[in-house]
Design a protein around this motif. Structure first.
Motif, PDB file in Angstrom:
ATOM      1  N   GLY A   3      40.135 137.741 -23.081  1.00 53.89           N
ATOM      2  CA  GLY A   3      40.099 136.461 -22.675  1.00 53.89           C
ATOM      3  C   GLY A   3      40.396 135.219 -23.676  1.00 53.89           C
ATOM      4  O   GLY A   3      40.004 134.205 -23.115  1.00 53.89           O
ATOM      5  N   ALA A   4      40.991 135.565 -24.662  1.00 55.82           N
ATOM      6  CA  ALA A   4      41.298 134.638 -25.513  1.00 55.82           C
ATOM      7  C   ALA A   4      42.717 133.873 -25.290  1.00 55.82           C
ATOM      8  O   ALA A   4      42.989 132.936 -25.786  1.00 55.82           O
ATOM      9  CB  ALA A   4      41.688 135.076 -27.014  1.00 55.82           C
ATOM     10  N   GLY A   5      43.518 134.327 -24.029  1.00 56.93           N
ATOM     11  CA  GLY A   5      44.739 133.628 -23.821  1.00 56.93           C
ATOM     12  C   GLY A   5      45.690 133.845 -24.824  1.00 56.93           C
ATOM     13  O   GLY A   5      46.654 132.864 -24.557  1.00 56.93           O
ATOM     14  N   HIS A   6      45.855 134.707 -25.719  1.00 58.56           N
ATOM     15  CA  HIS A   6      47.019 134.818 -26.445  1.00 58.56           C
ATOM     16  C   HIS A   6      48.300 134.858 -25.631  1.00 58.56           C
ATOM     17  O   HIS A   6      49.363 134.485 -26.332  1.00 58.56           O
ATOM     18  CB  HIS A   6      46.743 136.068 -27.353  1.00 58.56           C
ATOM     19  N   PHE A   7      48.572 135.535 -24.570  1.00 57.88           N
ATOM     20  CA  PHE A   7      49.573 135.419 -23.620  1.00 57.88           C
ATOM     21  C   PHE A   7      50.290 133.861 -23.634  1.00 57.88           C
ATOM     22  O   PHE A   7      51.597 133.918 -23.736  1.00 57.88           O
ATOM     23  CB  PHE A   7      49.232 135.951 -22.471  1.00 57.88           C
ATOM     24  N   VAL A 145      49.771 127.603 -15.339  1.00 54.28           N
ATOM     25  CA  VAL A 145      50.615 129.011 -15.749  1.00 54.28           C
ATOM     26  C   VAL A 145      49.822 130.188 -15.520  1.00 54.28           C
ATOM     27  O   VAL A 145      50.410 130.982 -15.066  1.00 54.28           O
ATOM     28  CB  VAL A 145      51.411 128.966 -16.971  1.00 54.28           C
ATOM     29  N   ALA A 146      48.580 129.989 -16.205  1.00 55.82           N
ATOM     30  CA  ALA A 146      47.721 131.335 -16.012  1.00 55.82           C
ATOM     31  C   ALA A 146      47.354 131.689 -14.718  1.00 55.82           C
ATOM     32  O   ALA A 146      47.383 132.888 -14.310  1.00 55.82           O
ATOM     33  CB  ALA A 146      46.405 131.138 -16.856  1.00 55.82           C
ATOM     34  N   ARG A 147      46.936 130.733 -13.701  1.00 55.60           N
ATOM     35  CA  ARG A 147      46.676 130.978 -12.246  1.00 55.60           C
ATOM     36  C   ARG A 147      47.818 131.349 -11.720  1.00 55.60           C
ATOM     37  O   ARG A 147      47.726 132.300 -10.696  1.00 55.60           O
ATOM     38  CB  ARG A 147      46.261 129.614 -11.671  1.00 55.60           C
ATOM     39  N   LEU A 148      49.081 130.761 -11.804  1.00 54.89           N
ATOM     40  CA  LEU A 148      50.297 131.218 -11.215  1.00 54.89           C
ATOM     41  C   LEU A 148      50.818 132.343 -11.310  1.00 54.89           C
ATOM     42  O   LEU A 148      51.348 133.136 -10.391  1.00 54.89           O
ATOM     43  CB  LEU A 148      51.453 130.172 -11.399  1.00 54.89           C
ATOM     44  N   ALA A 158      45.919 144.699 -17.095  1.00 53.05           N
ATOM     45  CA  ALA A 158      45.138 144.255 -18.510  1.00 53.05           C
ATOM     46  C   ALA A 158      45.512 142.560 -18.520  1.00 53.05           C
ATOM     47  O   ALA A 158      44.645 142.136 -19.111  1.00 53.05           O
ATOM     48  CB  ALA A 158      45.536 144.949 -19.590  1.00 53.05           C
ATOM     49  N   GLU A 159      46.956 142.322 -18.338  1.00 54.50           N
ATOM     50  CA  GLU A 159      47.163 140.847 -18.427  1.00 54.50           C
ATOM     51  C   GLU A 159      46.472 139.841 -17.415  1.00 54.50           C
ATOM     52  O   GLU A 159      46.181 139.004 -17.807  1.00 54.50           O
ATOM     53  CB  GLU A 159      48.644 140.775 -18.705  1.00 54.50           C
ATOM     54  N   ASP A 160      46.337 140.526 -16.321  1.00 58.85           N
ATOM     55  CA  ASP A 160      45.809 139.603 -15.262  1.00 58.85           C
ATOM     56  C   ASP A 160      44.314 139.707 -15.747  1.00 58.85           C
ATOM     57  O   ASP A 160      43.881 138.424 -15.445  1.00 58.85           O
ATOM     58  CB  ASP A 160      45.805 140.421 -13.773  1.00 58.85           C
ATOM     59  N   GLU A 161      43.579 140.614 -15.953  1.00 57.96           N
ATOM     60  CA  GLU A 161      42.275 140.434 -16.389  1.00 57.96           C
ATOM     61  C   GLU A 161      42.013 139.671 -17.529  1.00 57.96           C
ATOM     62  O   GLU A 161      41.117 138.856 -17.745  1.00 57.96           O
ATOM     63  CB  GLU A 161      41.638 141.914 -16.883  1.00 57.96           C
ATOM     64  N   ASP A 162      42.887 139.595 -18.447  1.00 58.66           N
ATOM     65  CA  ASP A 162      42.978 138.503 -19.682  1.00 58.66           C
ATOM     66  C   ASP A 162      43.010 137.140 -19.147  1.00 58.66           C
ATOM     67  O   ASP A 162      42.115 136.533 -19.688  1.00 58.66           O
ATOM     68  CB  ASP A 162      43.803 138.805 -20.696  1.00 58.66           C
ATOM     69  N   TRP A 166      40.419 134.329 -19.322  1.00 56.29           N
ATOM     70  CA  TRP A 166      40.400 133.165 -20.172  1.00 56.29           C
ATOM     71  C   TRP A 166      40.105 131.894 -19.186  1.00 56.29           C
ATOM     72  O   TRP A 166      39.344 130.935 -19.803  1.00 56.29           O
ATOM     73  CB  TRP A 166      41.796 133.191 -20.498  1.00 56.29           C
ATOM     74  N   LEU A 167      40.318 131.990 -17.962  1.00 62.30           N
ATOM     75  CA  LEU A 167      40.310 130.973 -16.984  1.00 62.30           C
ATOM     76  C   LEU A 167      38.873 130.786 -16.840  1.00 62.30           C
ATOM     77  O   LEU A 167      38.430 129.422 -16.889  1.00 62.30           O
ATOM     78  CB  LEU A 167      40.938 131.050 -15.821  1.00 62.30           C
ATOM     79  N   ALA A 168      38.116 131.786 -16.887  1.00 62.91           N
ATOM     80  CA  ALA A 168      36.787 131.692 -16.679  1.00 62.91           C
ATOM     81  C   ALA A 168      35.891 131.203 -17.917  1.00 62.91           C
ATOM     82  O   ALA A 168      34.621 130.659 -17.615  1.00 62.91           O
ATOM     83  CB  ALA A 168      36.220 133.067 -16.420  1.00 62.91           C
ATOM     84  N   THR A 169      36.593 131.230 -18.897  1.00 64.35           N
ATOM     85  CA  THR A 169      35.931 130.646 -20.210  1.00 64.35           C
ATOM     86  C   THR A 169      36.193 129.238 -20.582  1.00 64.35           C
ATOM     87  O   THR A 169      36.494 129.008 -21.891  1.00 64.35           O
ATOM     88  CB  THR A 169      35.867 131.704 -21.373  1.00 64.35           C
ATOM     89  N   GLN A 170      36.837 128.256 -19.918  1.00 65.62           N
ATOM     90  CA  GLN A 170      37.189 127.081 -20.191  1.00 65.62           C
ATOM     91  C   GLN A 170      36.138 126.248 -20.909  1.00 65.62           C
ATOM     92  O   GLN A 170      34.982 126.405 -20.782  1.00 65.62           O
ATOM     93  CB  GLN A 170      37.667 126.238 -18.908  1.00 65.62           C
ATOM     94  N   GLU A 171      36.643 125.806 -21.967  1.00 64.64           N
ATOM     95  CA  GLU A 171      35.667 124.997 -23.147  1.00 64.64           C
ATOM     96  C   GLU A 171      35.359 123.635 -22.346  1.00 64.64           C
ATOM     97  O   GLU A 171      36.252 123.123 -21.471  1.00 64.64           O
ATOM     98  CB  GLU A 171      36.529 124.935 -24.373  1.00 64.64           C
ATOM     99  N   GLU A 172      34.096 123.284 -22.537  1.00 68.08           N
ATOM    100  CA  GLU A 172      33.695 122.107 -22.237  1.00 68.08           C
ATOM    101  C   GLU A 172      34.758 120.786 -22.872  1.00 68.08           C
ATOM    102  O   GLU A 172      35.108 120.781 -24.151  1.00 68.08           O
ATOM    103  CB  GLU A 172      32.406 121.609 -22.392  1.00 68.08           C
ATOM    104  N   SER A 173      34.983 119.973 -21.929  1.00 67.55           N
ATOM    105  CA  SER A 173      35.758 118.762 -22.465  1.00 67.55           C
ATOM    106  C   SER A 173      34.955 117.796 -23.398  1.00 67.55           C
ATOM    107  O   SER A 173      33.750 117.486 -23.244  1.00 67.55           O
ATOM    108  CB  SER A 173      36.429 117.963 -21.361  1.00 67.55           C
TER     109      SER A 173
END
Length: 173
Positions: A3-7, A145-148, A158-162, A166-173
């Protein structure tokens, strides 16, 4: 690291300064370009937290693809690396093909272990550049891009799960 979004770390240079991208460039013809470019990489990498407490981070390394027929058939894989006291990202690292294509020609992607910052090095037409993107989870274009890409046939489970993690752990602004 899940979930770190390295992709998405290789997309730093496609992000705008208004999205948080921080750029540093040094003219190629500057007599001390490599020492300046190394400093220009280290300062924002340190400031924005690329390194863990042990000075570790991830680096995309080109490896031969399974069944490769020649040395141009490569894929990027993440490797855990540590910044040593004696380092030269822009010169020696590039010369051996780890952080670039040849001495003074960086071509690297480096995310923090937790995905909180992405770094990218490249050569522009007349300069050596480093771009750093702190808080990539906040960047709308990367989220889009991640959603698309979730569920596309060229993506692994595994890439889809990541991406979804990643999308589920969006940082607070």
């Amino acid at each position: 690291m899940k979930g770190a979004g390295h992709f998405y770390a290789g997309m730093v240079t496609s992000c705008r300064p208004g999205e948080g991208r921080q750029d540093r460039t040094v003219a190629i013809d500057d007599p001390v370009s490599l020492s300046k470019a190394n400093a220009d990489w280290l300062e924002p990498a340190t400031l924005f937290g690329l390194f863990s407490a042990d000075r570790q981070f991830l680096l995309a390394i080109s490896m031969p693809s399974p069944g490769a027929v020649d040395d141009t058939d490569v894929e990027g894989v993440w490797r855990l690396v540590e910044l040593l006291d004696d380092w030269d990202i822009m010169g020696a690292g590039c010369a051996v093909g780890v952080t670039g294509s040849r001495y003074g020609c960086p071509a690297f992607v480096m995310p923090a272990l937790d995905g909180s910052v992405f770094g990218q090095g490249t050569v522009w037409q007349d300069s050596i550049g480093t771009a750093v993107l702190p808080h990539p989870r906040r960047v709308r274009s990367l989220q889009d891009v991640a959603r698309l890409n979730v569920g596309k046939p060229y993506r692994t489970t595994a890439e889809d799960e990541d991406a979804l993690a990643w999308l589920a752990t969006q940082e607070e602004s």
